[in-house]
Design a protein around this motif. Structure first.
Motif, short mmCIF file in Angstrom:
data_model
loop_
_atom_site.label_atom_id
_atom_site.label_comp_id
_atom_site.label_asym_id
_atom_site.label_seq_id
_atom_site.Cartn_x
_atom_site.Cartn_y
_atom_site.Cartn_z
N LEU A 1 0.84 -1.20 0.00
CA LEU A 1 0.00 0.00 0.00
C LEU A 1 0.87 1.24 0.00
CD1 LEU A 1 -2.75 1.43 0.43
CD2 LEU A 1 -2.33 1.27 2.85
N PHE A 2 1.91 1.24 0.84
CA PHE A 2 2.75 2.42 0.91
C PHE A 2 3.72 2.51 -0.24
CE2 PHE A 2 1.31 4.65 4.32
CZ PHE A 2 0.98 3.80 5.35
N PHE B 1 2.95 2.25 -3.18
CA PHE B 1 2.32 3.07 -4.21
C PHE B 1 1.93 4.45 -3.73
CE2 PHE B 1 2.60 -0.18 -7.07
CZ PHE B 1 2.07 -1.36 -6.59
N THR B 2 1.81 4.64 -2.43
CA THR B 2 1.31 5.93 -1.97
C THR B 2 2.29 6.65 -1.06
OG1 THR B 2 0.28 4.91 -0.05
CG2 THR B 2 -1.07 5.18 -2.04
N ASP C 1 4.43 8.90 -1.55
CA ASP C 1 4.54 10.34 -1.73
C ASP C 1 3.34 11.07 -1.18
OD1 ASP C 1 6.00 9.80 -4.95
OD2 ASP C 1 6.95 10.12 -3.01
N TYR C 2 2.24 10.36 -1.07
CA TYR C 2 1.02 11.00 -0.59
C TYR C 2 0.69 10.49 0.80
CZ TYR C 2 0.99 11.51 -5.58
OH TYR C 2 1.35 11.77 -6.87
N ALA C 3 1.72 10.12 1.54
CA ALA C 3 1.47 9.44 2.82
C ALA C 3 0.59 10.27 3.74
CB ALA C 3 2.80 9.15 3.51
N VAL D 1 -2.93 9.91 2.86
CA VAL D 1 -3.44 8.59 3.23
C VAL D 1 -3.86 8.59 4.69
CG1 VAL D 1 -2.72 6.23 3.68
CG2 VAL D 1 -2.18 7.28 1.52
#
Lengths: 541, 435
Positions: B72-73, B75-76, B78-80, B83
Motif C-alpha cells: 500500500l505504501f 504506491f502511496t 509520496d502521498y502518505a 493517506v
C-alpha cells in the motif's frame, strides 16, 4: 605536590599572570592558539555565528560571530574515553581578564603530571553562553537551537564534569559557587559539597549567592540570613536562565558548576596561586571519579553551603498548594452536572480565545518588531518588549468582547464548567512545571492558587479585578525583580525597577530563542491563557 | 447535521495540515507514546527502502508491518500524509454513520420491550429519546477527529490510524448486517495485528441476534451459523496470508510480524505494561511471562461474551478497550479508537461513579508522560521507575474507565427490567452493587 611546592614555580605563575593582565579586546585567537600549543596541548578552534531574533542592549547587532579556542590535554596512559572540561569565558574589557591566564597556567602545570586518567579540555569561549552552546552542540553532534558552527576538529571522550571560571582580579577574598543552570537544572549536590569541602581544607572562603556562611542557626538573624540565601536561589532558579557558563553543560547530563572570584573589602586575600591549587585539587578529585556523579540529590535548595533542603521536604509544600486546586475542582464537579451538546462548546470558546491570545503573546513581539520600529521611535529591543506588554494588557479587555460573541452562555452552569476546566488545567500545568523547575512552579503556585481557587463572578468586581491583576504572571515577575534586588542588597527605585523588568522580559525572550529556556513559552502559551480563563470567569455575566 | 459535520472535517483537516508543515511533526514522530516499533513511519520508510533494493524488508529486524501494508505504501509513499488524513476520516465517518443504524434498532427494541412489559413502568426516564440521540454521530465524529491523541497519531504518520480504519470498517459492516464483508474485514484486522481476533465473538453474537438465532450450544442452527461465519473468517485469513506469501515470496513476515507481537523482543518504553516487566525478568522465565501477559488480552473474551451476549455492540466497545490497554505495543492511537465510541453511551452518564477521577487521571498522565520522559532521558534526574509509574497510572485510569462504563451499562439494564427505584423487602431504598 601541588602548585605551591616550588617557590620558583610560584614566581613563574605570578609573572605569567601579570603578563596576561593586558585587557583583551575581542578574542586573540592566534595568541591563544600559540600559547596553548607552546604548553603542549592539542589546540583547535571553532567558529560560530548566530542571528539574534532582535538586537539586545549588550550585543546591539543582529548577527553575532565568534570563535572558541580549546586545547586538549591527553591523558598520558589512560584510554581516551572520558574527559573533563575547564572553561573560561573570554569577554572584552575587564570583566573576566584573569581567568584565561589562570587557565593557561593550570594547563602548563597539568601537562607535567602523570596522574591524569581523563583528557582535560581547556576551553576559552567567546560571547559567554553562545560560545559554550556552539561548542557543546558541536561536541555532541546536535543542533537544538539553530546555531551555525563549524564542526569540531578534535574531540576527547564523553565529558564527565565541567568547571567554569570567572575571575576579574588577581587577588580575591572569596569564591562564589554558582549552581543554577538552564531551566533551573542543578548539578549533583556532590559537586557542590566537593567544592565546599575542598575550599574549607585550603582555608579559602567560599560563598553561595554572594553571601557568607553563618554559624548561628538558632538565632533569628541566622535564620533570616539562611532564608534570604534560599530565596535568592529560588529566584535565580525560577528565571530559567543559566547563571554561568556551566548551566548549558547540565543539559547534556554533564555535572558542572561555575566558580567566580569576588574581591571585596576584607583583610584576608587569597592570591591566584591558591586559587590554582584549589582548582588543581578539584580537577584531581573529578579525575578520580569512576562514574558520573549521580549518588546525591539532583533536586535541592541551599540555604547555605553546609545545609540543603531536599525535594522530599519542599515538594510537600507545593503539593499542598496544588491539592487546594484539586479539592476545589472536586467540589465544583459535584455541583455541576455535565451538560451535553452546546454546553461544553460554550466553554470551549473562552479557552480557545485565551490560548490564541497566548499564542499572539508568544509570536507577535518578535515578528512585529520591524513594523513597530518603523512606526514608533523605539529601538528593536524596546519594540519587542513593549509589544509583549501591550498584548498582555490587551488581553485584559477580552472578557467584554467574548461575551458579545457568545450567545446563551450567561448561565450559572457555564462559568462553573469553565472554572472546573481552568482549575484542573492549572493544577496539571503547575505540577508539570514544578517537576521540571520547582522554583518557577512554586512561585506561580503561591501567587495564582489563592485567588483562582476562590474566583467566582459574584465577588465584588473592582476589588477582585485589582487583586487578580496584581497577582497576574507579569506582576509576579515584577515583584520578583524587586525582591531580588532587595536580597542582593542593591535595592532599586520604582523607575529603575521598571526598566529592569523590561530588560528581564527581553532577556527571557532572548534566552528562549538562543538556548531553549522554557520560561517565556510557558508563561506566554500556558500560564497567561490559564490566567485569562479565570479573568473571563470574573467578568462572566 | 451535514453542516456541522463539514465544519468539523474542515477544522480537523486544517489542524492536521498545519501540524504536518510545522517543525513539531519531527518531534511528534519521535515520541514513544505516539509510535511503537510496530507502527512507526520511520520503519515503514526503512522497509520500503529495503524492498526497493531487492532485499527482504524483514531482514535486520527493523520492519514489522505486514506485506499488504508495504505494498500500500509502495504506491502511496509520496502521498502518505493524505493517506493518513483520509484514514482518520474513514474512521469517524463510519463511526458516525453506524450510529443511526444502532439507533433504529434500539428504538425498535425499546418499543417492543415496553409493550411486552419486559421493562418496568417507572423506567421511562432511562429510555433514550430521538432528540438526545440526534447529536451522537456528530459527537462521535468530534471525539475522534479532534481528540489530541488522534491528531498526534496522524501527524506522526503512525500506521495505527490505518489499523483503526480497518476496525471501524469492520464494525460498520457488522452493524450493517453483511456477514461476508464483516468476516473479510475482521480477517484483515487480525492479519494486521493479531488482537482483533477477540472481536470474532461479539461480531458472531451480533449476527446471531440479528438473525434471531438463540445462543444455545445445543441448537444446530447456532452451530450452523457459527461454522459459516468462522469459515468466512478463517477462509479470508488464509487467502490474505497466502496473498502476502505470494507478494513477497517468503514466509518471513510471520515471525517478523506475529512472532514480534507475541514474543515482545523490543523493550522500548511505551504506554503499555510489558516493557518494564520484561526488562526486569530473567531469561529463564521469559516464555512464562510472555504467555501470561498475552493470555491476559484474550482471557476476558469468554466471560464478557457470556455476560453481554444480548448486547454485542457494547461488547465490541469493551473488547476494543481491552485490546488497547493490554496489547503488547499500545500507542495513543489505540486509546483514541475506543474513546471515540464513548458518546454513544452518553445515556449512561448518570450511573458512572468515577468519571471525574478517571478523566483527571488520564489528563494528568498525558501531561506528565513527556515531562517524566524528559527528566529520565535528558536531565538524568529521574529513572525508568518514574515513567513506568505514570504508565501504570494511565492504564489504571483506562481500566477504571472501562470498568465504570461496564458497571453503568449493567446497572441501566438492571433498572430497565427491575424498575428505577429499587426497594428492599421491607420497603427501604436499596443500593445496587456489582459483584
Amino acid at each position: 605536590m601541588g602548585l605551591l611546592s616550588d617557590p620558583s614555580r610560584r614566581k613563574v605563575l605570578t609573572g605569567l599572570l601579570t603578563r596576561l593582565n593586558t585587557p583583551i579586546c575581542g578574542m586573540p585567537v592566534e595568541w591563544l592558539v600559540k600559547a596553548m600549543q607552546s604548553r603542549g596541548l592539542e589546540v583547535f578552534t571553532q567558529s560560530f555565528s548566530r542571528k539574534l531574533p532582535f538586537p539586545d542592549e549588550n550585543k546591539e547587532r543582529y548577527m553575532v560571530r565568534g570563535t572558541n579556542v580549546y586545547g586538549i590535554l591527553r591523558a598520558p596512559r589512560a584510554p581516551r574515553t572520558e574527559a573533563l572540561v575547564i572553561s573560561a569565558p573570554c569577554s572584552p574589557g575587564d570583566s573576566n581578564n584573569q581567568a584565561v591566564g589562570l587557565l593557561l597556567a593550570l594547563a602548563q602545570y597539568f601537562r607535567n603530571q602523570v596522574y591524569w586518567a581523563k583528557d582535560i579540555i581547556f576551553l576559552v569561549n567567546e560571547h559567554d553562553l553562545m560560545g559554550t552552546q556552539a561548542w557543546l552542540e558541536a561536541y555532541h553532534h546536535t543542533n537544538i537551537t539553530g546555531m551555525e558552527y563549524s564542526p569540531l576538529q578534535g574531540r576527547a571522550g564523553s565529558i564527565q564534569a565541567a568547571l567554569s571560571l570567572e575571575l576579574s582580579s588577581d587577588v580575591i577574598t572569596s569564591l562564589d559557587l554558582i549552581l543554577e543552570g538552564l531551566n533551573g537544572q542543578l548539578p549533583n549536590l556532590d559537586l557542590a559539597n566537593l567544592f565546599y569541602a575542598f575550599c574549607q581544607k585550603l582555608g579559602v572562603l567560599c560563598t553561595i549567592q554572594g553571601k557568607l556562611q553563618r554559624n548561628d542557626w538558632d538565632t533569628a538573624e541566622g535564620y533570616t540570613h539562611a532564608a534570604q540565601t534560599m530565596m535568592l536561589m529560588v529566584l535565580k532558579q525560577a528565571c530559567g536562565r543559566s547563571w554561568g557558563d556551566h548551566g548549558l553543560f547540565l543539559r547534556y547530563h554533564i555535572e558542572a558548576a561555575s566558580v567566580r572570584g569576588i574581591n571585596s573589602f576584607r583583610h584576608y586575600k587569597t592570591d591566584a596561586a591558591t586559587i590554582g591549587r584549589l582548582l588543581e585539587g578539584m580537577v584531581r578529585k573529578l579525575n578520580n571519579l569512576l562514574e558520573r556523579l549521580h549518588q546525591s540529590y539532583f533536586f535541592y535548595l541551599l540555604p547555605s553551603l553546609s545545609r540543603f533542603v531536599s525535594i522530599g521536604c519542599y515538594m510537600l509544600a507545593f503539593g499542598l498548594l496544588v491539592v487546594i486546586l484539586l479539592l476545589r475542582g472536586v467540589t465544583e464537579a459535584q455541583q455541576v452536572s455535565l451538560p451535553s451538546g452546546p454546553g461544553v462548546l460554550t466553554v470551549l470558546t473562552p479557552v480557545v480565545i485565551s490560548h490564541l491570545t497566548g499564542v499572539a503573546l508568544y509570536l507577535l513581539p518578535v515578528h512585529l518588531q520591524e513594523m513597530a520600529v518603523e512606526h514608533f521611535p523605539v529601538s528593536e529591543t524596546e519594540a519587542v518588549v513593549l509589544t509583549a506588554v501591550a498584548i498582555y494588557t490587551a488581553g485584559l479587555a477580552l472578557p467584554h468582547n467574548t461575551q458579545r460573541l457568545l450567545s446563551g452562555e450567561g448561565t450559572e452552569q457555564g462559568w462553573k464548567v469553565l472554572k472546573l476546566t481552568a482549575l484542573l488545567y492549572l493544577a496539571v500545568l503547575l505540577g508539570c512545571t514544578a517537576l521540571i523547575n520547582f522554583s518557577l512552579g512554586f512561585i506561580l503556585a503561591v501567587t495564582l492558587v489563592p485567588i483562582t481557587a476562590s474566583m467566582t463572578p459574584h465577588m465584588p468586581k473592582a476589588l477582585s479585578a485589582l487583586v487578580m491583576v496584581l497577582l497576574s504572571p507579569a506582576f509576579t515577575v515584577l515583584y520578583c525583580v524587586f525582591i531580588y534586588q532587595e536580597l542582593i542588597e542593591a535595592p532599586v527605585s520604582v523607575s529603575e525597577g521598571w526598566m529592569l523588568f523590561l530588560s528581564v522580559i527581553s532577556q527571557g525572550i532572548l534566552d528562549h530563542a538562543l538556548y531553549g529556556s522554557l520560561v517565556y513559552p510557558l508563561l506566554a502559551l500556558f500560564i497567561y491563557p490559564c490566567w485569562l480563563m479565570f479573568w473571563n470567569i470574573l467578568f462572566w455575566s | 447535521m451535514a453542516a456541522p459535520l463539514t465544519l468539523l472535517l474542515i477544522v480537523a483537516v486544517t489542524i492536521r495540515a498545519v501540524l504536518f508543515r510545522s517543525s513539531l511533526a519531527e518531534l511528534i514522530s519521535a515520541r514513544v507514546e505516539v509510535v511503537s516499533p510496530l507502527n512507526a513511519w520511520k520503519r515503514v520508510v526503512e522497509g520500503l527502502a529495503l524492498l526497493d533494493l531487492g532485499v527482504s524488508p524483514y531482514s535486520g529486524d527493523v520492519f514489522h508491518e505486514t506485506p499488504l501494508m508495504i505494498y500500500l505504501f509502495h504506491f502511496t509513499v509520496d502521498y502518505a500524509e493524505i493517506v493518513f488524513i483520509v484514514s482518520a476520516y474513514f474512521v469517524d465517518c463510519l463511526s458516525c454513520f453506524l450510529k443511526p443504524l444502532d439507533r433504529a434498532k434500539m428504538f425498535r427494541k425499546q418499543k417492543y420491550a415496553l409493550e411486552s412489559d419486559r421493562y418496568s413502568a417507572d423506567c421511562l426516564e432511562l429510555l433514550r429519546s430521538p432528540k438526545e440521540m440526534f447529536y451522537i454521530p456528530l459527537k462521535v465524529a468530534m471525539f475522534y477527529l479532534l481528540n489530541p491523541f488522534t491528531i498526534l497519531s496522524c501527524v506522526a504518520k503512525s500506521t495505527c490510524g490505518l489499523n483503526n480504519a480497518i476496525i471501524a470498517l469492520f464494525i460498520f459492516c457488522t452493524l450493517k448486517g453483511s456477514a461476508l464483508l464483516s468476516g473479510i474485514l475482521l480477517a484483515l484486522a487480525t492479519y494486521q495485528s493479531i488482537y482483533p481476533l477477540t472481536l470474532f465473538a461479539p461480531a458472531l453474537l451480533f449476527f446471531l441476534q440479528r438473525l434471531y438465532i438463540p445462543v444455545n450450544l445445543r441448537r444446530s442452527s447456532f452451530w450452523f451459523f457459527t461454522l459459516q461465519y468462522a469459515f468466512m473468517y478463517v477462509g479470508s485469513l488464509v487467502v490474505i496470508t497466502g496473498l502476502s506469501f505470494f507478494l513477497l515470496g517468503s514466509w518471513d513476515f510471520i515471525p517478523s510480524v506475529y512472532g514480534f507481537i507475541f514474543s515482545v523482543p523490543d523493550l522500548t518504553p511505551n504506554i503499555g505494561l510489558f516493557w518494564y516487566f520484561f526488562a526486569e525478568m530473567f531469561e529463564h522465565f521469559r516464555l512464562f511471562f510472555s504467555c501470561v501477559f498475552q493470555i491476559n488480552v484474550f482471557f476476558y473474551t469468554i466471560p464478557l461474551s457470556i455476560k453481554l451476549k444480548e448486547h454485542p455492540v457494547f461488547l465490541i466497545f469493551m473488547q476494543i478497550a481491552i485490546i488497547s490497554i493490554f496489547k503488547s505495543y499500545p500507542t495513543v492511537g489505540d486509546v483514541a479508537l475506543y474513546m471515540a465510541f464513548l458518546p454513544a453511551w452518553s445515556h449512561l452518564y448518570r450511573f458512572l461513579r468515577n468519571i471525574f477521577l478517571v478523566s483527571c487521571v488520564l489528563l494528568a498522565c498525558s501531561a506528565l508522560f513527556p515531562v517524566l520522559w524528559h527528566l529520565w532521558i535528558y536531565a538524568g534526574s529521574a529513572n525508568s521507575n518514574f515513567y513506568y509509574a505514570i504508565t501504570l497510572l494511565f492504564n489504571f485510569g483506562q481500566i477504571l474507565l472501562v470498568a465504570d462504563y461496564f458497571y453503568a451499562y449493567l446497572r441501566r439494564e438492571h433498572h430497565l427490567t427491575h424498575g428505577l427505584y429499587l426497594k428492599k423487602k421491607d420497603g427501604t431504598e436499596a443500593t445496587l452493587v456489582l459483584k
